[in-house]
Motif scaffolding. Structure first.
Motif, PDB file in Angstrom:
ATOM      1  N   GLN A  36       0.890  -1.420   0.091  1.00 28.26           N
ATOM      2  CA  GLN A  36       0.010  -0.028   0.060  1.00 28.26           C
ATOM      3  C   GLN A  36       0.782   1.384  -0.059  1.00 28.26           C
ATOM      4  OE1 GLN A  36      -2.528   0.649   3.582  1.00 28.26           O
ATOM      5  NE2 GLN A  36      -4.212   1.079   1.914  1.00 28.26           N
ATOM      6  N   VAL A  40       0.292   4.317  -2.793  1.00 25.03           N
ATOM      7  CA  VAL A  40       0.139   5.531  -2.345  1.00 25.03           C
ATOM      8  C   VAL A  40       1.139   6.571  -2.936  1.00 25.03           C
ATOM      9  CG1 VAL A  40      -0.586   7.163  -0.519  1.00 25.03           C
ATOM     10  CG2 VAL A  40      -1.337   4.845  -0.607  1.00 25.03           C
ATOM     11  N   TRP A 189      -8.070  14.809  10.242  1.00 24.97           N
ATOM     12  CA  TRP A 189      -9.137  13.872   9.678  1.00 24.97           C
ATOM     13  C   TRP A 189     -10.329  14.670   9.326  1.00 24.97           C
ATOM     14  CZ3 TRP A 189      -6.516  10.840  13.773  1.00 24.97           C
ATOM     15  CH2 TRP A 189      -5.416  10.019  13.472  1.00 24.97           C
ATOM     16  N   SER A 233     -14.184  12.855   2.282  1.00 23.65           N
ATOM     17  CA  SER A 233     -13.231  11.841   3.139  1.00 23.65           C
ATOM     18  C   SER A 233     -13.197  11.943   4.610  1.00 23.65           C
ATOM     19  CB  SER A 233     -11.912  12.021   2.389  1.00 23.65           C
ATOM     20  OG  SER A 233     -11.999  11.667   0.963  1.00 23.65           O
ATOM     21  N   GLY A 275     -10.088   1.112  10.195  1.00 22.70           N
ATOM     22  CA  GLY A 275      -9.283   1.492   9.052  1.00 22.70           C
ATOM     23  C   GLY A 275      -9.653   2.930   8.492  1.00 22.70           C
ATOM     24  N   ARG A 276     -10.653   3.497   8.692  1.00 21.69           N
ATOM     25  CA  ARG A 276     -11.214   4.949   8.294  1.00 21.69           C
ATOM     26  C   ARG A 276     -10.133   5.840   8.326  1.00 21.69           C
ATOM     27  NH1 ARG A 276     -16.412   6.438  11.012  1.00 21.69           N
ATOM     28  NH2 ARG A 276     -16.349   7.962   9.392  1.00 21.69           N
ATOM     29  N   THR A 279      -7.552   5.548   5.518  1.00 25.15           N
ATOM     30  CA  THR A 279      -8.322   6.054   4.245  1.00 25.15           C
ATOM     31  C   THR A 279      -8.338   7.313   4.060  1.00 25.15           C
ATOM     32  OG1 THR A 279      -9.779   4.073   4.172  1.00 25.15           O
ATOM     33  CG2 THR A 279     -10.367   5.871   2.712  1.00 25.15           C
ATOM     34  N   ALA A 280      -8.819   8.292   5.133  1.00 23.99           N
ATOM     35  CA  ALA A 280      -8.908   9.660   5.216  1.00 23.99           C
ATOM     36  C   ALA A 280      -7.592  10.233   5.114  1.00 23.99           C
ATOM     37  CB  ALA A 280      -9.344  10.183   6.691  1.00 23.99           C
ATOM     38  N   ASN A 281      -6.359   9.770   5.618  1.00 26.99           N
ATOM     39  CA  ASN A 281      -5.011  10.195   5.635  1.00 26.99           C
ATOM     40  C   ASN A 281      -4.609  10.018   4.076  1.00 26.99           C
ATOM     41  OD1 ASN A 281      -2.847  11.058   6.801  1.00 26.99           O
ATOM     42  ND2 ASN A 281      -2.101   9.093   7.270  1.00 26.99           N
ATOM     43  N   ILE A 282      -4.925   9.135   3.552  1.00 26.91           N
ATOM     44  CA  ILE A 282      -4.396   9.109   2.044  1.00 26.91           C
ATOM     45  C   ILE A 282      -5.335  10.188   1.209  1.00 26.91           C
ATOM     46  CG2 ILE A 282      -4.567   7.523  -0.098  1.00 26.91           C
ATOM     47  CD1 ILE A 282      -4.465   5.181   1.849  1.00 26.91           C
ATOM     48  N   ALA A 283      -6.368  10.275   1.484  1.00 23.25           N
ATOM     49  CA  ALA A 283      -7.372  11.212   0.820  1.00 23.25           C
ATOM     50  C   ALA A 283      -6.765  12.728   1.011  1.00 23.25           C
ATOM     51  CB  ALA A 283      -8.718  11.228   1.364  1.00 23.25           C
TER      52      ALA A 283
END
Length: 303
Positions: A36, A40, A189, A233, A275-276, A279-283
């Motif tokens: 991952q 990213v 976040w 996000s 895990g959210r 996901t927010a961190n990537i966004a």
């Protein structure tokens, strides 16, 4: 002499005067598991290219400071073991001893300045940890912003920190804190917080002009551009607050201190949010890369 190497893409950009955006490498080595992390890293670089700028991921590899990594080097770093996490205190030692290390916000700013790169995109800056009045745990990122002339685009300070005290230290150090297109200081976040940002700008060109004006005034240091996470996000702050409190209590019970606090809290929040948070961190990182590209392009126009 500093052993420094530029990727082919960054070298070409330096010759042509194209806009370049610096990227840290700890997100690759310490932020996510393989594969991952490499996915990213490539996504963020492609976001910068898609917006008309050139990405420069920064790392120290075998004692050489790399400004921009070739794709093969990105892949190697993503799978490397025992990579040091470099800040201002240990960057020179890593280079001098032929080591390999990933750059934090502070170290990336230092490298960007050396390479003549004015804009850097990251996730969130470090800051004042909760309980710092007893532990004195304050990130070197804040002092770096006060002395190194790089505009840093982040989604605010990491939400696990004492954000109010972080803003106080930035104010004391004379660092401009600019919220992008809103009045509230974003909470990593979450898009907003109860804290008002000291400054607001709605246009990348304004941010670029302010960067140049600081230099013309002879003021040291950079700017922090606080860019809110995309609405679709975010994890609302009301939902996050009790989760962060639980993670902090768990860390206290486990006796986690010093450099172990941040990774422990981020992992615990990842578990508690199923895990959210990742996901927010990537966004938010991708969103910051896009804004940083626009600022870098405006700066290249004014060069």
């Amino acid at each position: 002499m500093i052993p420094i190497a530029y990727s082919a893409e960054v070298a070409a950009a330096r010759k042509s005067g194209a806009a370049v955006v610096a990227l840290e490498s700890t997100i690759i080595t310490h932020g996510m598991p393989y594969p991952q992390n490499i996915e990213v890293a490539r996504q963020v670089e492609d976001d910068i290219r898609a917006n008309g700028a050139v990405p420069a991921t920064i790392a120290v590899i075998d004692g050489t400071l790399h400004i921009g990594l070739e794709d093969a080097q990105l892949g190697q770093l993503a799978q490397a073991k025992g990579v040091a996490k470099l800040s201002r205190a240990d960057m020179a030692a890593c280079i001098a001893t032929g080591g390999t290390g990933a750059t934090t916000v502070a170290a990336t700013m230092i490298a960007a300045r050396l390479a003549g790169i004015a804009v850097f995109a990251t996730g969130g800056i470090g800051g004042v940890h909760k309980g710092a009045e007893n532990s004195f745990d304050i990130s070197a990122d804040l002092m770096e912003l006060a002395q190194t002339p790089v505009t840093v685009v982040a989604a605010g300070a990491k939400a696990i920190l004492d954000v109010e005290k972080t803003l106080e230290v930035l104010e004391t150090q004379g660092v401009p804190v600019i919220a992008y297109q809103q009045d509230a200081f974003p909470a990593f976040w979450s898009r907003g917080s109860k804290l008002k940002a000291p400054l607001r700008m709605d246009d990348p060109a304004q941010i670029a002009t302010a960067h140049l004006m600081r230099a013309q005034l002879g003021l040291p240091g950079g700017q922090l551009v606080a860019n809110p996470i995309p609405q679709e996000s975010e994890i609302p702050s009301a939902e996050l607050a009790p989760i962060i409190a639980t993670a902090q209590a768990d860390a206290n019970r486990a006796g986690i201190t010093g450099k172990g606090v941040t990774p422990y809290l981020l992992q615990r929040i990842f578990e508690l949010t199923e895990g959210r948070s990742l996901t927010a961190n990537i966004a938010l990182v991708r969103n910051n890369a896009r804004l940083a590209s626009l600022i870098a392009i405006e700066l290249s126009k004014k060069a």
